[in-house]
Scaffold this motif. Structure first.
Motif, PDB file in Angstrom:
ATOM      1  N   VAL A  13       0.845  -1.203   0.000  1.00  0.00           N
ATOM      2  CA  VAL A  13       0.000   0.000   0.000  1.00  0.00           C
ATOM      3  C   VAL A  13       0.878   1.250   0.000  1.00  0.00           C
ATOM      4  O   VAL A  13       0.625   2.202  -0.749  1.00  0.00           O
ATOM      5  CB  VAL A  13      -0.970   0.003   1.208  1.00  0.00           C
ATOM      6  N   ASP A  16       2.521   1.648  -3.438  1.00  0.00           N
ATOM      7  CA  ASP A  16       1.522   2.111  -4.404  1.00  0.00           C
ATOM      8  C   ASP A  16       1.225   3.593  -4.215  1.00  0.00           C
ATOM      9  O   ASP A  16       1.025   4.332  -5.193  1.00  0.00           O
ATOM     10  CB  ASP A  16       0.236   1.298  -4.287  1.00  0.00           C
ATOM     11  N   THR A  17       1.188   4.031  -2.961  1.00  0.00           N
ATOM     12  CA  THR A  17       0.949   5.443  -2.655  1.00  0.00           C
ATOM     13  C   THR A  17       2.069   6.308  -3.221  1.00  0.00           C
ATOM     14  O   THR A  17       1.816   7.320  -3.881  1.00  0.00           O
ATOM     15  CB  THR A  17       0.832   5.646  -1.130  1.00  0.00           C
ATOM     16  N   THR A 100      -6.389   0.923   4.272  1.00  0.00           N
ATOM     17  CA  THR A 100      -5.494   1.334   3.190  1.00  0.00           C
ATOM     18  C   THR A 100      -5.394   2.855   3.098  1.00  0.00           C
ATOM     19  O   THR A 100      -4.324   3.394   2.811  1.00  0.00           O
ATOM     20  CB  THR A 100      -5.949   0.749   1.833  1.00  0.00           C
TER      21      THR A 100
END
Length: 130
Positions: A13, A16-17, A100
């Protein structure tokens, strides 16, 4: 309700951020190491004066890009730390945000310090707690 993620899930996560950062910020974030641990290490808690490890969900350890100099001789990369158990505790306590989204929020907050933003700067544009 979100499922509880393991360390690898938290890291994914966060990665991806960071991958979704706009171009200028993505370039600045490229050289920052990302570390995800269950708990903050005792030496970090001691250095920051925290008695309760649940108080620390994340940490930026380095020299912000706005303060770097060609004369700086780093001993290692800047690091953004995320601490899974404190983030999970906050997520459970809040009960009003997806896990998330909270992981992404902590990630962005810590990288903002790398970009040279203070906690007050971040709070002025991120009204997360309201």
């Amino acid at each position: 309700m979100d499922r509880v993620l393991d360390l690898d899930g938290f890291e994914q996560v966060a990665r991806d951020t960071v991958a979704a950062f706009p171009a200028p910020f993505a370039a600045l974030a490229r050289d920052v190491a990302l570390r995800v641990l269950d708990w903050p290490p005792d030496d970090i808690l001691d250095d920051m004066g925290f008695d309760d490890p649940l108080q620390l969900t994340g940490l930026y350890d380095g020299i912000p890009v706005t303060e770097k100099s060609v004369w700086d001789q780093p001993l290692g990369p800047d690091v953004v730390w995320l601490f899974r158990e404190p983030i999970l505790a906050e997520w459970r306590d809040r009960g009003d945000v997806a896990l998330t989204r909270l992981i992404a929020h902590v990630t962005v907050h810590e990288f903002a310090h790398h970009f040279g933003w203070s906690d007050d700067d971040i709070a002025s544009v991120d009204r997360w707690w309201e």
